[in-house]
Design an enzyme around this catalytic site. Structure first.
Site, PDB file in Angstrom:
ATOM      1  N   VAL A 248      39.221 -25.519  -2.384  1.00 53.16           N
ATOM      2  CA  VAL A 248      40.889 -25.193  -2.129  1.00 53.16           C
ATOM      3  C   VAL A 248      40.497 -25.649  -0.955  1.00 53.16           C
ATOM      4  O   VAL A 248      39.878 -25.484  -0.078  1.00 53.16           O
ATOM      5  CB  VAL A 248      41.234 -23.760  -2.132  1.00 53.16           C
ATOM      6  CG1 VAL A 248      41.085 -22.868  -3.372  1.00 53.16           C
ATOM      7  CG2 VAL A 248      40.019 -22.499  -1.813  1.00 53.16           C
ATOM      8  N   SER A 249      41.741 -26.482  -0.279  1.00 46.60           N
ATOM      9  CA  SER A 249      41.852 -27.087   0.973  1.00 46.60           C
ATOM     10  C   SER A 249      41.974 -26.245   2.548  1.00 46.60           C
ATOM     11  O   SER A 249      41.680 -26.680   3.589  1.00 46.60           O
ATOM     12  CB  SER A 249      42.617 -28.566   1.098  1.00 46.60           C
ATOM     13  OG  SER A 249      42.719 -29.772  -0.518  1.00 46.60           O
TER      14      SER A 249
END
Length: 193
Positions: free
Chosen positions: A9-10
């Site tokens: 996940v960023s």
């Protein structure tokens, strides 16, 4: 021979649960997860640990190709390294698998489209920022003190007050005073020819 998952996940406030559920449903016995790491970065701690963990006969599985990376060259380098080590690759969402020539060809095409999507997004962001700047709007935090307070701070400094005293009068930190005074002094400096 094991299915090993990788999720990413960023941002740290994003939840990888959707990816984790899909990887578990795909048969992953272990999942490595990077939190708050951009797909454009090649240096990702959990990806490195995952790649180190993989053995010949294993399959690296991701929820979606862009979770592995957004740069085509990086994705293809990782896949090439895996293939040379006898590890296959699979992407759940796109239904890609590198166990045959068609799968590898589709993977190359999908990686190129993932990079195109990222490049297009960056281009739109830059264009939006440029348009906003043209209209006098800029991103980032608003300044701690208004322009009038900067002028007042300059006057107080000329009268001999210290940065600590000015900061107390303006209800800001000493660092803020220094930063704005330095910035104002730079703006007033005549151009050297």
């Amino acid at each position: 021979m094991a299915i090993i998952g990788y999720a990413r996940v960023s941002t740290v406030d994003q939840d990888p649960q959707l990816q984790l559920d899909a990887l578990t449903a795909a048969g992953a016995i272990r999942v490595f997860t990077d939190h708050g790491v951009s797909g454009s970065k090649a240096d990702r701690p959990q990806l490195a640990a995952c790649l180190d963990h993989l053995r010949s006969g294993d399959t690296l599985t991701v929820w979606k190709l862009d979770r592995l990376g957004r740069d085509t060259r990086h994705v293809l380098d990782v896949i090439s390294d895996l293939t040379s080590r006898g590890v296959t690759f699979a992407s759940v969402t796109e239904g890609l698998h590198t166990d045959g020539p068609m799968g590898r060809a589709m993977l190359t095409i999908m990686a190129a489209f993932a990079q195109l999507e990222r490049d297009t997004m960056l281009e739109r962001t830059r264009a939006g920022l440029a348009a906003a700047a043209k209209n006098g709007r800029y991103g980032g935090r608003p300044p701690k003190i208004a322009a009038a307070d900067v002028v007042r701070a300059q006057e107080l400094q000329r009268k001999g007050l210290t940065a600590d005293d000015i900061a107390k009068l303006l209800s800001v930190s000493r660092a803020t005073v220094y930063r704005h005074l330095r910035s104002a002094a730079s703006a007033e400096a005549p151009l050297q020819s």
